[in-house]
Scaffold this motif. Structure first.
Motif, short mmCIF file in Angstrom:
data_model
loop_
_atom_site.label_atom_id
_atom_site.label_comp_id
_atom_site.label_asym_id
_atom_site.label_seq_id
_atom_site.Cartn_x
_atom_site.Cartn_y
_atom_site.Cartn_z
N ARG A 65 0.83 -1.20 0.00
CA ARG A 65 0.00 0.00 0.00
C ARG A 65 0.86 1.25 0.00
O ARG A 65 0.60 2.22 -0.72
CB ARG A 65 -0.92 0.00 1.24
N LEU A 66 1.93 1.25 0.79
CA LEU A 66 2.77 2.44 0.92
C LEU A 66 3.85 2.55 -0.16
O LEU A 66 4.22 3.65 -0.55
CB LEU A 66 3.41 2.47 2.30
N GLU A 67 4.39 1.43 -0.60
CA GLU A 67 5.45 1.44 -1.63
C GLU A 67 5.13 0.42 -2.71
O GLU A 67 5.81 -0.60 -2.85
CB GLU A 67 6.81 1.14 -1.00
N PRO A 68 4.09 0.66 -3.49
CA PRO A 68 3.70 -0.31 -4.50
C PRO A 68 4.72 -0.40 -5.65
O PRO A 68 5.27 0.62 -6.06
CB PRO A 68 2.36 0.21 -5.01
N LEU A 99 -0.48 5.11 -6.05
CA LEU A 99 0.21 5.80 -4.95
C LEU A 99 -0.73 6.76 -4.22
O LEU A 99 -0.75 6.81 -2.99
CB LEU A 99 1.42 6.58 -5.47
N SER A 100 -1.50 7.48 -4.96
CA SER A 100 -2.44 8.43 -4.38
C SER A 100 -3.65 7.72 -3.80
O SER A 100 -4.06 7.99 -2.66
CB SER A 100 -2.89 9.43 -5.45
N ALA A 101 -4.22 6.80 -4.55
CA ALA A 101 -5.44 6.11 -4.11
C ALA A 101 -5.23 5.36 -2.80
O ALA A 101 -6.12 5.33 -1.94
CB ALA A 101 -5.92 5.16 -5.19
N MET A 102 -4.07 4.77 -2.61
CA MET A 102 -3.82 3.98 -1.41
C MET A 102 -3.39 4.82 -0.21
O MET A 102 -3.08 4.30 0.85
CB MET A 102 -2.82 2.88 -1.71
N ARG A 103 -3.39 6.15 -0.43
CA ARG A 103 -3.12 7.09 0.66
C ARG A 103 -4.27 8.08 0.82
O ARG A 103 -4.10 9.16 1.38
CB ARG A 103 -1.82 7.85 0.37
N ASP A 104 -5.43 7.70 0.33
CA ASP A 104 -6.61 8.56 0.37
C ASP A 104 -7.11 8.69 1.81
O ASP A 104 -7.67 7.76 2.37
CB ASP A 104 -7.70 7.97 -0.52
N GLU A 105 -6.89 9.88 2.39
CA GLU A 105 -7.25 10.08 3.79
C GLU A 105 -8.75 10.03 4.04
O GLU A 105 -9.18 9.93 5.19
CB GLU A 105 -6.64 11.39 4.33
N THR A 106 -9.57 10.10 3.00
CA THR A 106 -11.01 9.94 3.20
C THR A 106 -11.40 8.47 3.30
O THR A 106 -12.51 8.14 3.72
CB THR A 106 -11.82 10.59 2.05
N LYS A 107 -10.49 7.57 2.95
CA LYS A 107 -10.75 6.12 3.01
C LYS A 107 -9.88 5.39 4.03
O LYS A 107 -10.24 4.34 4.53
CB LYS A 107 -10.51 5.48 1.63
N ILE A 108 -8.69 5.96 4.30
CA ILE A 108 -7.71 5.29 5.15
C ILE A 108 -7.27 6.24 6.25
O ILE A 108 -6.76 7.33 5.97
CB ILE A 108 -6.48 4.85 4.32
N ASP A 110 -4.94 7.81 8.97
CA ASP A 110 -3.49 7.96 9.12
C ASP A 110 -2.75 7.21 8.00
O ASP A 110 -1.98 6.29 8.25
CB ASP A 110 -3.06 7.45 10.49
N PRO A 111 -3.00 7.60 6.75
CA PRO A 111 -2.53 6.82 5.59
C PRO A 111 -1.02 6.70 5.42
O PRO A 111 -0.55 5.80 4.73
CB PRO A 111 -3.14 7.54 4.40
N GLU A 112 -0.24 7.56 6.06
CA GLU A 112 1.22 7.47 5.91
C GLU A 112 1.86 6.53 6.92
O GLU A 112 3.05 6.27 6.85
CB GLU A 112 1.85 8.86 6.03
N THR A 113 1.06 6.02 7.85
CA THR A 113 1.58 5.14 8.90
C THR A 113 1.49 3.68 8.47
O THR A 113 0.46 3.22 7.99
CB THR A 113 0.79 5.34 10.21
N PHE A 114 2.59 2.95 8.67
CA PHE A 114 2.63 1.50 8.43
C PHE A 114 2.02 0.84 9.66
O PHE A 114 2.56 0.94 10.76
CB PHE A 114 4.09 1.06 8.25
N LEU A 116 0.45 -2.74 11.06
CA LEU A 116 0.21 -4.17 10.88
C LEU A 116 -1.21 -4.57 11.27
O LEU A 116 -1.69 -5.63 10.87
CB LEU A 116 1.20 -4.99 11.72
N HIS A 117 -1.88 -3.73 12.05
CA HIS A 117 -3.21 -4.07 12.55
C HIS A 117 -4.30 -3.19 11.94
O HIS A 117 -5.41 -3.11 12.47
CB HIS A 117 -3.22 -3.97 14.08
N ARG A 118 -4.00 -2.57 10.80
CA ARG A 118 -4.94 -1.68 10.13
C ARG A 118 -6.23 -2.44 9.79
O ARG A 118 -6.20 -3.54 9.27
CB ARG A 118 -4.30 -1.12 8.86
N GLU A 119 -7.36 -1.82 10.07
CA GLU A 119 -8.65 -2.42 9.76
C GLU A 119 -9.33 -1.76 8.58
O GLU A 119 -10.36 -2.24 8.11
CB GLU A 119 -9.55 -2.39 10.99
N ASP A 120 -8.77 -0.66 8.09
CA ASP A 120 -9.40 0.05 6.97
C ASP A 120 -8.58 -0.05 5.69
O ASP A 120 -8.55 0.86 4.88
CB ASP A 120 -9.65 1.51 7.34
#
Length: 183
Positions: A65-68, A99-108, A110-114, A116-120
């Motif tokens: 998600r962060l480095e595709p 790169l942009s879509a997987m950091r969409d703050e309206t969907k994810i 804290d999108p810049e944070t790695f 391991l327990h992300r639920e969104d």
């Protein structure tokens, strides 16, 4: 052996196979490189995955998600469409940015944070495309990365990163620079 009107000429088939081999091996290698680097950059993450192997898929998902290895792809818009309040006319070439879509703050959150327990996490993972353009090698790539990470955790539990890799490029296939480690 396909004799239908959908069959490919021999040359077209060869190019398709070459694309699968080259695209799949390079993207998986780059993706794996970045997964390992992400975990080694924060030793607590490496240790957490080492202690709980059920986190391997989450580590892969977050790193991709962060480095595709595929930053985005161009698509041809056949008909006029409106996306997010923006009108795109038919016949227009559009650059879709993973790169942009997987950091969409309206969907994810804290999108810049790695995490391991992300639920969104976006499902299905956008790095593999969607619809008719979904990556043919997705399952193989996932298996290679999961098994590779498990083998590395087993075979080199004390591995240390000396030089972190960087992902180069924005659209299309991205390339990671070498990672140097001490085993």
């Amino acid at each position: 052996a396909d004799e239908s009107d959908r069959s490919l000429e021999t040359e077209e088939l060869i190019y398709q196979i070459m694309g699968l081999i080259l695209g799949g091996s390079d993207t998986t290698r780059s993706g794996f490189n970045m997964i390992v680097a992400r975990l080694l950059a924060d030793r607590s993450l490496w240790n957490e995955v080492q202690a709980d192997r059920s986190l391997i898929p989450a580590a892969i998902e977050e790193s991709l998600r962060l480095e595709p290895p595929v930053g985005g792809m161009p698509r041809y818009c056949l008909e006029p469409i409106e996306i997010g309040g923006i009108s795109i006319p038919g016949g227009q070439l559009v650059g879709l940015s993973a790169l942009s879509a997987m950091r969409d703050e309206t969907k994810i959150s804290d999108p810049e944070t790695f995490d391991l327990h992300r639920e969104d996490r976006p499902l299905p993972h956008l790095v593999f495309g969607a619809g008719a353009h979904r990556c043919l090698g997705e399952m193989l790539a996932r298996l290679e990365m999961e098994e590779g990470l498990a083998a590395l955790l087993d075979g080199a539990p004390d591995i240390e990163m000396v030089t972190a890799p960087e992902m180069i490029g924005a659209l299309g296939l991205r390339k990671s620079t070498p990672m140097i480690v001490r085993i």
